[in-house]
Design a protein around this motif. Structure first.
Motif, mmCIF file in Angstrom:
data_model
loop_
_atom_site.group_PDB
_atom_site.id
_atom_site.type_symbol
_atom_site.label_atom_id
_atom_site.label_comp_id
_atom_site.label_asym_id
_atom_site.label_seq_id
_atom_site.Cartn_x
_atom_site.Cartn_y
_atom_site.Cartn_z
ATOM 1 N N ARG A 1 0.864 -1.183 0.000
ATOM 2 C CA ARG A 1 0.000 0.000 0.000
ATOM 3 C C ARG A 1 0.896 1.226 0.000
ATOM 4 N NH1 ARG A 1 -1.141 2.190 5.190
ATOM 5 N NH2 ARG A 1 0.644 1.569 6.428
ATOM 6 N N THR A 2 0.330 2.319 -0.478
ATOM 7 C CA THR A 2 1.102 3.549 -0.595
ATOM 8 C C THR A 2 1.122 4.250 0.751
ATOM 9 O OG1 THR A 2 0.283 3.669 -2.829
ATOM 10 C CG2 THR A 2 1.329 5.648 -1.967
ATOM 11 N N VAL A 3 2.328 4.586 1.193
ATOM 12 C CA VAL A 3 2.448 5.347 2.441
ATOM 13 C C VAL A 3 3.068 6.701 2.113
ATOM 14 C CG1 VAL A 3 2.648 3.325 3.949
ATOM 15 C CG2 VAL A 3 4.705 4.307 2.940
ATOM 16 N N PRO A 4 2.857 7.718 2.955
ATOM 17 C CA PRO A 4 3.498 9.006 2.706
ATOM 18 C C PRO A 4 5.017 8.837 2.683
ATOM 19 C CG PRO A 4 1.863 9.175 4.476
ATOM 20 C CD PRO A 4 2.032 7.731 4.169
ATOM 21 N N ILE A 5 5.686 9.534 1.788
ATOM 22 C CA ILE A 5 7.131 9.356 1.583
ATOM 23 C C ILE A 5 7.917 9.587 2.871
ATOM 24 C CG2 ILE A 5 7.487 11.735 0.728
ATOM 25 C CD1 ILE A 5 9.306 8.828 -0.877
ATOM 26 N N GLU A 6 7.421 10.530 3.715
ATOM 27 C CA GLU A 6 8.166 10.821 4.946
ATOM 28 C C GLU A 6 8.081 9.665 5.952
ATOM 29 O OE1 GLU A 6 5.813 12.676 3.628
ATOM 30 O OE2 GLU A 6 4.257 13.240 5.073
ATOM 31 N N GLU A 7 7.064 8.789 5.775
ATOM 32 C CA GLU A 7 6.948 7.649 6.690
ATOM 33 C C GLU A 7 7.570 6.384 6.116
ATOM 34 O OE1 GLU A 7 3.024 6.838 8.139
ATOM 35 O OE2 GLU A 7 2.573 8.967 8.369
ATOM 36 N N ALA A 8 7.945 6.448 4.833
ATOM 37 C CA ALA A 8 8.339 5.223 4.122
ATOM 38 C C ALA A 8 9.533 4.527 4.771
ATOM 39 C CB ALA A 8 8.640 5.536 2.661
ATOM 40 N N GLY B 1 9.038 -1.864 5.103
ATOM 41 C CA GLY B 1 9.745 -2.592 4.058
ATOM 42 C C GLY B 1 9.221 -2.064 2.733
ATOM 43 N N ILE B 2 10.103 -1.502 1.888
ATOM 44 C CA ILE B 2 9.651 -0.816 0.675
ATOM 45 C C ILE B 2 9.983 -1.651 -0.563
ATOM 46 C CG2 ILE B 2 9.980 1.255 -0.760
ATOM 47 C CD1 ILE B 2 8.387 1.797 1.781
ATOM 48 N N MET B 3 8.971 -1.820 -1.437
ATOM 49 C CA MET B 3 9.134 -2.556 -2.679
ATOM 50 C C MET B 3 9.334 -1.551 -3.807
ATOM 51 S SD MET B 3 8.707 -5.667 -1.847
ATOM 52 C CE MET B 3 8.356 -6.320 -0.236
ATOM 53 N N ASN B 4 10.478 -1.578 -4.418
ATOM 54 C CA ASN B 4 10.702 -0.706 -5.564
ATOM 55 C C ASN B 4 10.326 -1.467 -6.829
ATOM 56 O OD1 ASN B 4 11.658 1.400 -3.934
ATOM 57 N ND2 ASN B 4 13.660 0.397 -3.811
ATOM 58 N N THR B 5 9.385 -0.908 -7.612
ATOM 59 C CA THR B 5 8.799 -1.649 -8.729
ATOM 60 C C THR B 5 9.047 -0.967 -10.065
ATOM 61 O OG1 THR B 5 6.720 -0.479 -8.360
ATOM 62 C CG2 THR B 5 6.934 -2.638 -7.361
ATOM 63 N N GLU C 1 13.769 -3.015 -0.056
ATOM 64 C CA GLU C 1 14.588 -2.359 0.963
ATOM 65 C C GLU C 1 13.846 -2.363 2.291
ATOM 66 O OE1 GLU C 1 17.223 1.066 -0.797
ATOM 67 O OE2 GLU C 1 15.135 1.422 -1.342
ATOM 68 N N GLU C 2 14.470 -2.946 3.299
ATOM 69 C CA GLU C 2 13.869 -2.978 4.636
ATOM 70 C C GLU C 2 14.217 -1.670 5.340
ATOM 71 O OE1 GLU C 2 11.973 -5.564 5.980
ATOM 72 O OE2 GLU C 2 11.670 -4.311 7.752
ATOM 73 N N PRO D 1 14.169 6.375 1.074
ATOM 74 C CA PRO D 1 13.254 5.542 0.278
ATOM 75 C C PRO D 1 13.114 6.053 -1.149
ATOM 76 C CG PRO D 1 12.066 6.825 1.937
ATOM 77 C CD PRO D 1 13.512 7.015 2.207
ATOM 78 N N LYS D 2 13.103 5.082 -2.097
ATOM 79 C CA LYS D 2 12.967 5.448 -3.506
ATOM 80 C C LYS D 2 11.505 5.426 -3.935
ATOM 81 C CE LYS D 2 17.309 3.259 -4.534
ATOM 82 N NZ LYS D 2 17.624 1.837 -4.600
ATOM 83 N N SER D 3 10.682 4.699 -3.182
ATOM 84 C CA SER D 3 9.261 4.677 -3.550
ATOM 85 C C SER D 3 8.427 4.567 -2.278
ATOM 86 C CB SER D 3 8.971 3.512 -4.493
ATOM 87 O OG SER D 3 8.998 2.305 -3.772
ATOM 88 N N THR D 4 7.119 4.489 -2.463
ATOM 89 C CA THR D 4 6.222 4.525 -1.309
ATOM 90 C C THR D 4 5.368 3.264 -1.210
ATOM 91 O OG1 THR D 4 4.646 5.734 -2.664
ATOM 92 C CG2 THR D 4 6.082 7.044 -1.242
ATOM 93 N N ASN D 5 5.815 2.179 -1.848
ATOM 94 C CA ASN D 5 5.070 0.913 -1.785
ATOM 95 C C ASN D 5 5.497 0.104 -0.564
ATOM 96 O OD1 ASN D 5 3.676 1.319 -4.168
ATOM 97 N ND2 ASN D 5 5.340 0.443 -5.403
ATOM 98 N N ALA D 6 4.720 0.211 0.499
ATOM 99 C CA ALA D 6 5.095 -0.496 1.724
ATOM 100 C C ALA D 6 4.509 -1.893 1.732
ATOM 101 C CB ALA D 6 4.610 0.286 2.936
ATOM 102 N N SER D 7 5.331 -2.884 2.096
ATOM 103 C CA SER D 7 4.851 -4.265 2.175
ATOM 104 C C SER D 7 3.856 -4.401 3.320
ATOM 105 C CB SER D 7 6.024 -5.209 2.412
ATOM 106 O OG SER D 7 5.530 -6.483 2.784
#
Lengths: 395, 373
Positions: free
Chosen positions: A156-163, A167-171, A181-182, A187-193
């Protein structure tokens, strides 16, 4: 024995201690912690399974399993009392060669390979027992099949400042994952596992066995299995989830998630007619009695309660008694609590079976914008008359 | 109590409750926010260890079967014993059974094939929470052929009772009256009987052979008056609510607001009354809601005012609506600003915004299931 094949088996990781919930998980596993007036946390992933047509669920338990085991029982409340499949509680067990506790999330699944093999599934769905959300796993499974994925991870998308907390999935543009990236500093993206995985069983099985042979591995999905899959060039896809989702692993998030059920248009609508129902084991309690002298504003009250006091912006669970003149504000009251006359509870989580005696004061008020520190009373505690439990204090 | 079996009559008095029992059995009449009448008879039996129970039905029993199902909520989904539905056999020359006695005869194999020594027979019109072990033990100790459960203070010379008895201090019955407006000197029968299984089979068979069909008159009173049978009265001390007419149902529903009645029926420590689960969310009380002395089940959304009322599962109460002394059954919707007083809304009724309905305590206004006002 020749068993009927199951397309997808769900494995629910419910063995963690949940130490950040402090006294609330002193004697019980985190998934068995009460939530939302009549539920327990595990009701959400279990109901999601049933509502998604998954009828075989293994629940991996280890820490303080007794209450959870009794709660699950034969799985009937979730329609999982099946003659083939259904819900099964899977504690670690002794083997002829090597017996051990579940060392990590991946090891827990590894140890239960024989359980999964009994159903000869194409896919295995891995779930956690500490998230509050409604999700159609069947839609995620369709996506997994359409993409020809080996492993699909719900994000799910989280605000970049909280990313950097996740655990962030770069897609890539097509949703395929090229990097995991754990808790990245930048963070390069905002897709949080979301900790929800669908694996092709054959692939997962191979990696579980390989992971087990690596003595340096911490046997964890996020730390070991996912990176190993990426490295070996398997196809991993991110499945974007839009709805409400909350990790209730901390006191403040558990409190917040309860508060988010309140209001005429709550952030998380349990009764949303379009969504799927959340099932729970129901205890036979009579309907609640709401006395004339009581005042209830913006609150949820479950059955079996007797309410004489004043309740504002709170969740009151099954079987609670709120006596005359008691005040409950911005609080979560778990099942079978008695709050005696004149007691005041504000910004608190009160565990099951507690008694807040006459004139006791639990927690405090906070101004707007001020950080709220939540007081917590552990299961079965008795707060003596006129005693004060300070804001943020844990008993 | 493996030596005792139970049988529950689902269809009693249904004509006297008018529209409320027009399409359901007495046993499946909703009560107290989340229950059906039969929940009390069934829970009393299972709480007393009775694990072999038959439910005798006549007509309109779909809602009953839907509610009780396999009996799983009462732990009656058993391999051996458990729950049996005893639906009617059409009897060639005279169609359905005329009374409880013929119904028992229709189900005689259920009794013949059973292994238990004693039978508890129960109607579903009287609500109480009772330990039937005590009643059966009292029956055995009395040496009587039949024991009837009775309640003081019900007979008043006006209310017609199915059966009323006079008894001495030891419980020995000295007089029986049937279908009679008995005066205060009589004890009202609660529709719960105990007898030996073999005695029941013998009496039923012999009575039906003489074309009798009325259980109280042709079995109990006949045995007492003509055969010299000993009848024992067990005086029940707890709360007993006779829901035998619409007005009684209405008044007894509001009696739940009295803590003594409420705690008498729903004792927290033992005697739990079980019912079918509906996975409802907890009820939501809005900022402007005002709920004064009400029984509220799960799944309600309350924005308006309610006073001295019973709100069943899933009721929606609109803003500024005012509900007073009313029984609002499952899934009713009361529009904004509507006003109700002394009304019984059956399930799924919709009251439009601003509508006003008013009955009286003696003649509550009943709105049929699914009506839109």
């Amino acid at each position: 024995m020749n068993f009927q094949k199951k397309q997808c088996v769900a494995m629910l990781l419910a063995g963690g201690q949940g130490s950040r919930l402090m006294v609330l998980t002193e004697n019980t596993a985190k998934p068995a912690v009460p939530f939302g007036g009549k539920y327990r946390i595990i009701d959400f992933p279990l109901s999601n399974c049933v509502n998604s047509g998954i009828d075989t669920v293994g629940i991996l338990t280890q820490y303080q399993p007794l209450e959870l085991n009794e709660y699950i029982g034969n799985g009937q409340p979730w329609h999982l009392n099946r003659s083939h499949g259904g819900v099964q509680v899977l504690p670690p067990y002794a083997r002829s060669k090597k017996s051990e506790w579940y060392k990590g999330t991946a090891n827990a699944i590894y140890q239960n390979i024989p359980f999964i093999e009994r159903y000869d599934p194409d896919y295995v769905l891995i779930l956690s027992g500490d998230h509050i959300y409604k999700m159609d796993y069947a839609a995620m499974l369709r996506y997994h099949e359409q993409q020809g994925s080996d492993c699909t991870i719900a994000v799910r998308t989280v605000p970049i400042e909280e990313a950097s907390r996740f655990g962030i999935m770069n897609t890539n543009e097509d949703g395929s994952i090229y990097e995991f990236e754990e808790k990245p500093k930048k963070p390069k993206s905002t897709n949080a596992s979301m900790g929800i995985y669908i694996f092709n069983w054959k692939v997962l099985r191979e990696f579980l066995i390989a992971d087990e042979e690596d003595p340096k591995s911490s046997n964890d999905f996020g730390k070991n299995i996912i990176p190993a899959l990426l490295e070996s060039g398997h196809k991993l896809y991110a499945y974007e989830f839009q709805g409400y989702w909350k990790d209730v692993g901390t006191i403040s998030s558990l409190w917040e998630a309860n508060m988010e059920l309140l209001g005429t248009e709550p952030e998380f609508d349990l009764s949303d007619a379009s969504g799927n129902r959340i099932y729970a084991r129901n205890y036979a309690m009579p309907s609640s009695f709401i006395a004339k002298e009581s005042k209830n504003e913006n609150c949820l009250v479950a059955e079996g309660c007797e309410i004489y006091g004043n309740i504002c912006h709170s969740v009151i669970s099954n079987g609670c008694i709120i006596e005359s003149g008691a005040i409950v504000e911005d609080s979560v009251i778990m099942p079978n609590v008695r709050i005696e006359a004149g007691a005041i509870v504000r910004h608190a989580i009160v565990g099951e079976d507690c008694v807040i005696s006459r004139g006791a004061v639990v927690g405090g008020s906070f101004g707007p914008g001020e950080e709220k520190s939540i007081s917590v009373i552990g299961k079965g505690k008795v707060i003596p008359a006129n005693e004060a439990v300070k804001p943020g204090e844990i008993r | 109590m493996n030596t005792t079996m139970g049988v529950i009559f689902a269809n009693i008095y249904e004509t006297s409750l008018g529209d409320l029992t027009n399409k359901r059995t007495m046993a499946s009449l909703p009560y107290g926010g989340r229950y059906r009448q039969i929940d009390f008879s069934l829970s009393n039996m299972t709480n007393s260890g009775i694990r072999h129970i038959g439910i005798i039905t006549k007509h309109n029993y779909q809602s009953l079967m839907n509610h009780v199902g396999s009996g799983q909520e009462w732990d009656l989904n058993l391999e051996e014993g458990g729950l049996e539905y005893l639906t009617p056999f059409a009897q060639g020359h005279n169609g359905f059974w005329r009374g409880k006695l013929e119904a028992l005869n229709d189900a005689i194999d259920f009794f013949i094939l059973a292994k238990e020594d004693y039978v508890v027979l129960s109607d579903s019109a009287v609500l109480c929470a009772v330990d039937l072990n005590e009643v059966v033990e009292n029956h055995i100790a009395s040496g009587a052929d039949v024991t009837v459960m009775v309640k003081d203070g019900i007979s008043n010379g006006v209310k017609q009772l199915d059966m009323a008895v006079k008894a001495d201090e030891d419980g020995k019955v000295t007089d029986i009256a049937v279908d009679y407006c008995a005066d205060e000197s009589y004890l009202a029968c609660m529709g719960i009987f105990v007898m030996r299984r073999d005695y029941l089979i013998r009496r039923v068979t012999e009575a039906v052979a003489r074309s009798y069909y009325h259980f109280e008159r042709d079995l109990v009173m006949y045995a007492f008056a003509k055969l010299g049978a000993k009848v024992n009265a067990y005086r029940f001390q707890g709360v007993a609510l006779f829901n035998e007419s619409t007005a009684e149902f209405f008044q007894n529903s509001l009696k739940l607001l009295d803590p003594e009645v409420r705690h008498g029926l729903f004792n927290r420590s033992n005697r739990t009354i079980y019912t079918t689960v509906r996975n409802e969310v907890p009820s939501y009380y809005g900022v402007d809601s005002q709920i004064d002395d009400c029984i509220v089940a799960d799944g309600c959304t309350l924005e308006g005012c309610a006073e001295r009322s019973v709100l069943f599962r899933g009721v929606t109460l609109g803003k500024d609506a005012k509900v007073k002394e009313s029984i609002i059954m499952q899934d009713c919707i009361i529009g904004e600003g509507a006003e109700l007083e002394c009304v019984i809304l059956d399930k799924d009724v919709v009251i439009g915004p601003g509508k006003r309905l008013c009955g009286t305590k003696e003649y509550p206004l009943v709105i049929k299931r699914g009506e839109i006002v």
